[in-house]
Design a protein around this motif. Structure first.
Motif, PDB file in Angstrom:
ATOM      1  N   UNK A  89     -11.004  -9.322  -4.946  1.00 37.29           N
ATOM      2  CA  UNK A  89      -9.982  -9.300  -3.902  1.00 37.29           C
ATOM      3  C   UNK A  89      -9.478 -10.691  -3.530  1.00 37.29           C
ATOM      4  N   UNK A  90     -10.198 -11.719  -3.918  1.00 33.83           N
ATOM      5  CA  UNK A  90      -9.829 -13.102  -3.574  1.00 33.83           C
ATOM      6  C   UNK A  90      -9.574 -13.243  -2.066  1.00 33.83           C
ATOM      7  N   UNK A  91     -10.407 -12.562  -1.294  1.00 31.37           N
ATOM      8  CA  UNK A  91     -10.203 -12.522   0.159  1.00 31.37           C
ATOM      9  C   UNK A  91     -10.382 -13.877   0.825  1.00 31.37           C
ATOM     10  N   UNK A  92     -11.102 -14.799   0.183  1.00 32.47           N
ATOM     11  CA  UNK A  92     -11.342 -16.103   0.790  1.00 32.47           C
ATOM     12  C   UNK A  92     -10.132 -17.026   0.690  1.00 32.47           C
ATOM     13  N   UNK A  93      -9.172 -16.665  -0.129  1.00 36.56           N
ATOM     14  CA  UNK A  93      -7.987 -17.510  -0.286  1.00 36.56           C
ATOM     15  C   UNK A  93      -7.036 -17.331   0.895  1.00 36.56           C
ATOM     16  N   UNK A  94      -6.289 -18.367   1.249  1.00 32.67           N
ATOM     17  CA  UNK A  94      -5.277 -18.207   2.299  1.00 32.67           C
ATOM     18  C   UNK A  94      -4.197 -17.233   1.825  1.00 32.67           C
ATOM     19  N   UNK A  95      -3.587 -16.501   2.749  1.00 29.31           N
ATOM     20  CA  UNK A  95      -2.619 -15.473   2.375  1.00 29.31           C
ATOM     21  C   UNK A  95      -1.500 -15.962   1.457  1.00 29.31           C
ATOM     22  N   UNK A  96      -1.010 -17.180   1.704  1.00 26.25           N
ATOM     23  CA  UNK A  96       0.101 -17.675   0.900  1.00 26.25           C
ATOM     24  C   UNK A  96      -0.318 -17.987  -0.537  1.00 26.25           C
ATOM     25  N   UNK A  97      -1.635 -18.081  -0.783  1.00 26.79           N
ATOM     26  CA  UNK A  97      -2.145 -18.346  -2.129  1.00 26.79           C
ATOM     27  C   UNK A  97      -2.737 -17.096  -2.765  1.00 26.79           C
ATOM     28  N   UNK A  98      -3.256 -16.202  -1.951  1.00 28.86           N
ATOM     29  CA  UNK A  98      -3.960 -15.022  -2.446  1.00 28.86           C
ATOM     30  C   UNK A  98      -3.068 -14.142  -3.320  1.00 28.86           C
TER      31      UNK A  98
END
Length: 247
Positions: free
Chosen positions: A174-183
């Motif tokens: 899910x790449x949940x740790x990434x900031x929304x603009x990068x996820x």
């Protein structure tokens, strides 16, 4: 025997060789002449394919002489007579499809339909790392990739999958740790409808899955290697070693 004057023309690809094999079967074993209507029609189709850049505009490119020569090459695979300088592609296509004229006709029909569908759309270059070719040939592979790269389709899919549903449908990441603009950049659309049956109508969101870039690339490579369509369940088993992704 046909005489080719197209020295320096590009090597024949899978699509072109399938079309030539269809012509061979249509000729019912007859040694082809450059003046045969079947060979002339083959030449016209080959010259309409959106490949090879400036080479395709040369009068020697896939002309009737060259088309007849290629069909003679394929004829030699069955009869053992005549031309012996067949290419690796000739041998591969004959071994794969030489005993299945009906499948050759099906694939050739798809390729010709792809020519019509791509008349107003230049084929997109494919990154070297993504340089795969599916069983149905390069033209339909490019069409599949072009549809997946539609910015509007991907945007709509991401909007639908935002929140907890934003994860890869193969590995579950899910790449949940990434900031929304990068996820969002971690995900791509994948057309789950088999390439031969997708058609050229509008792509529906129900026709696509959301994959991380790594799984998407692996799945395309898997389809190319297996020479058949691979669904998500099989992709999970092949990529993860388990039919069920981690939570």
């Amino acid at each position: 025997m046909a005489v080719t004057r197209g020295h320096g023309n590009p090597n024949w690809n899978r699509d072109e060789t399938i079309l030539a094999l269809e012509a061979y079967f249509a000729l019912a074993g007859k040694n082809p002449s450059a003046k045969d209507p079947q060979i002339i029609a083959l030449s016209q189709t080959l010259r309409a394919l959106p490949y090879h850049g400036t080479a395709a505009r040369k009068p020697t490119f896939r002309n009737p002489d060259g088309a007849a020569f290629k069909v003679q090459n394929l004829r030699s695979r069955e009869t053992g007579k005549g031309l012996s300088n067949v290419s690796r592609m000739d041998r591969e296509i004959w071994e794969e499809l030489g005993a299945n004229p009906a499948e050759v006709t099906r694939l050739a029909t798809l390729i010709r339909a792809g020519i019509v569908a791509n008349l107003d759309t230049a084929p997109q270059p494919v990154d070297e790392a993504e340089d795969v070719e599916f069983y149905e040939g390069r033209l339909l592979t490019q069409s599949h990739i072009r549809r997946e790269r539609s910015a509007s389709l991907r945007k709509a899919l991401l909007k639908k999958r935002q929140g907890d549903a934003l994860h890869c449908d193969v590995c579950g990441q899910a790449h949940a740790a990434l900031p929304p603009e990068l996820r969002a950049a971690a995900f791509e659309a994948h057309h789950i409808v088999p390439i031969a049956t997708a058609g050229e109508g509008p792509t529906k969101l129900s026709d696509v899955a959301l994959l991380c870039a790594t799984c998407h690339r692996l799945l395309h490579r898997l389809i190319a290697l297996k020479r058949e369509w691979v669904g998500l369940t099989e992709a999970k088993a092949s990529i993860l070693g388990s039919p069920t992704p981690p939570p």
